[in-house]
Design a protein around this motif. Structure first.
Motif: not given
Length: 285
Positions: A156-166, A199-206, A269-279
Motif C-alpha cells: 500500500d501507499l500511505a497517501g499521495q507523495p508530495p510534489s517537490v524537486s529532488l 519534512k523541513g528541507g528533506q523528503l522522508l521515505v519509509s 520500518e526502514f526510514i531514509f531521507t533525501l534533501p530537497l533540491y535547492v535552487n
C-alpha cells in the motif's frame, strides 16, 4: 622516560595493551595521556580492520558455498531433462522453473558482489538529475506492486507523495527501494506500507512491514558489509549481506541518512531521507 621508551617498543612489537603508570598532571603526564589515547585509537583501528578481514573471509567462504549449491541443483535438473526423467510437459515445466529460480539466485549473488567491488573501490557511480518526487515514487510504487502481485503481498501507499524537486540518481534510489521492499517480502512481510512525506528541507521515505522483524542484538550491525543476521535464511534466499551496506552508501552519497525501527515478530520500518533540491536563486523547490 624509560617507561615511555619501553611502551614505544611494546607498541612496535604489537602489544597495544601496555600502559604507563604516572600520576602527575605535568607536561610528562599530558604527554603520557596523549600517548595512551594514540595507543588506544590504534588498538581499536586494528581490531576493526581484523574484524573486517574476518568478515571478508567468511563472506568468501559463504559465497563459495552459495554459488556451489544452486549450480549443483541446476546441473542435476539439466541432467534430468537430458536423461528423459521429466517425461510429461508439466514435469519439464517444473524442472525449468527450478532452473530459472536457481539462475536468478546466482544472478543476485554475482550482482551484489559486482556492486560491492565498485563500492569498495569508491567507483559506485552516482549520476544525479532533477526529478519530481511525486512522479518518481508513484512509478516506484506501481512497479513494485506489479512485481509482487502474484505473491500474496499487500503493498500500500500511505497517501499521495508530495510534489517537490529532488536531485537524485533515479536508478540508484530505485535500487534502494527494491532492496528494502524485497527484504520485507523475504522476511515474511505480507503487509507493506510505503510512505513519502516532506519534512523541513528533506523528503522522508519509509517502508514498513509486518514481517519477522530484526533481533535487537542484530540491529546495530545490519548496515555493515557482510553482516547476515539470519544466515540460513540469507543463504536460502541468495543474500550476501551486502545489500543494506550498498543501500546505506547510496543514501549517504545523496546527502541523506537511513535508519531502522524493528521489533521481533512484529515487523520493521526502514526510514531514509533525501534533501530537497535547492535552487540557489529561488530557494527550495
Amino acid at each position: 622516560m624509560k617507561d615511555i621508551y619501553k611502551a614505544t617498543e611494546e607498541v612496535i612489537e604489537g602489544n597495544l595493551d601496555y600502559t604507563i603508570t604516572y600520576g602527575k598532571q605535568d607536561e610528562i603526564g599530558r604527554f603520557i595521556h596523549g600517548f595512551d589515547l594514540m595507543r588506544d585509537h590504534l588498538k581499536k583501528s586494528i581490531e576493526h580492520q581484523q574484524q573486517y578481514e574476518r568478515a571478508r573471509k567468511q563472506l568468501i567462504a559463504s559465497i563459495s558455498h552459495d554459488l556451489r549449491t544452486p549450480l549443483a541443483s541446476i546441473k542435476g535438473y539439466v541432467e534430468g531433462l537430458e536423461d528423459g526423467i521429466a517425461k510429461t510437459e508439466d514435469m519439464q515445466k517444473k524442472y525449468l522453473r527450478v532452473i530459472r529460480s536457481k539462475t536468478d539466485q546466482l544472478d543476485r549473488l554475482i550482482e551484489d558482489l559486482f556492486e560491492f567491488s565498485k563500492f569498495e573501490l569508491e567507483q559506485l557511480s552516482i549520476d544525479k538529475a532533477l526529478v519530481n518526487s511525486q512522479d518518481f515514487f508513484m512509478d516506484v510504487y506501481q512497479n513494485a506492486k506489479l512485481d509482487h502481485q502474484n505473491e500474496g503481498i499487500d503493498l500500500d501507499l500511505a497517501g499521495q507523495p508530495p510534489s517537490v524537486s529532488l536531485m537524485i540518481d533515479s536508478g540508484r534510489i530505485k535500487q534502494v527501494m527494491a532492496n528494502l521492499i524485497d527484504n520485507a517480502v523475504k522476511y515474511e512481510g505480507k503487509k507493506i506500507v510505503l510512505n513519502v512525506e516532506k519534512k523541513g528541507g528533506q523528503l522522508l521515505v519509509s517502508i514498513r512491514d509486518n514481517g519477522l522483524g530484526i533481533k535487537e542484538e542484530d540491529r546495530p550491525f545490519i548496515f555493515n558489509a557482510f553482516f547476515r543476521g539470519e544466515k540460513s535464511r540469507s543463504r536460502e534466499s541468495g543474500g550476501t549481506g551486502l545489500g543494506l551496506a550498498i543501500v546505506k552508501y547510496i543514501i549517504e552519497a545523496h546527502g541523506g541518512e537511513i535508519s531502522v525501527k524493528s521489533e521481533p515478530e512484529k515487523g520493521s520500518e526502514f526510514i531514509f531521507t533525501l534533501p530537497l533540491y535547492v535552487n540557489q536563486r529561488d530557494g527550495l523547490h
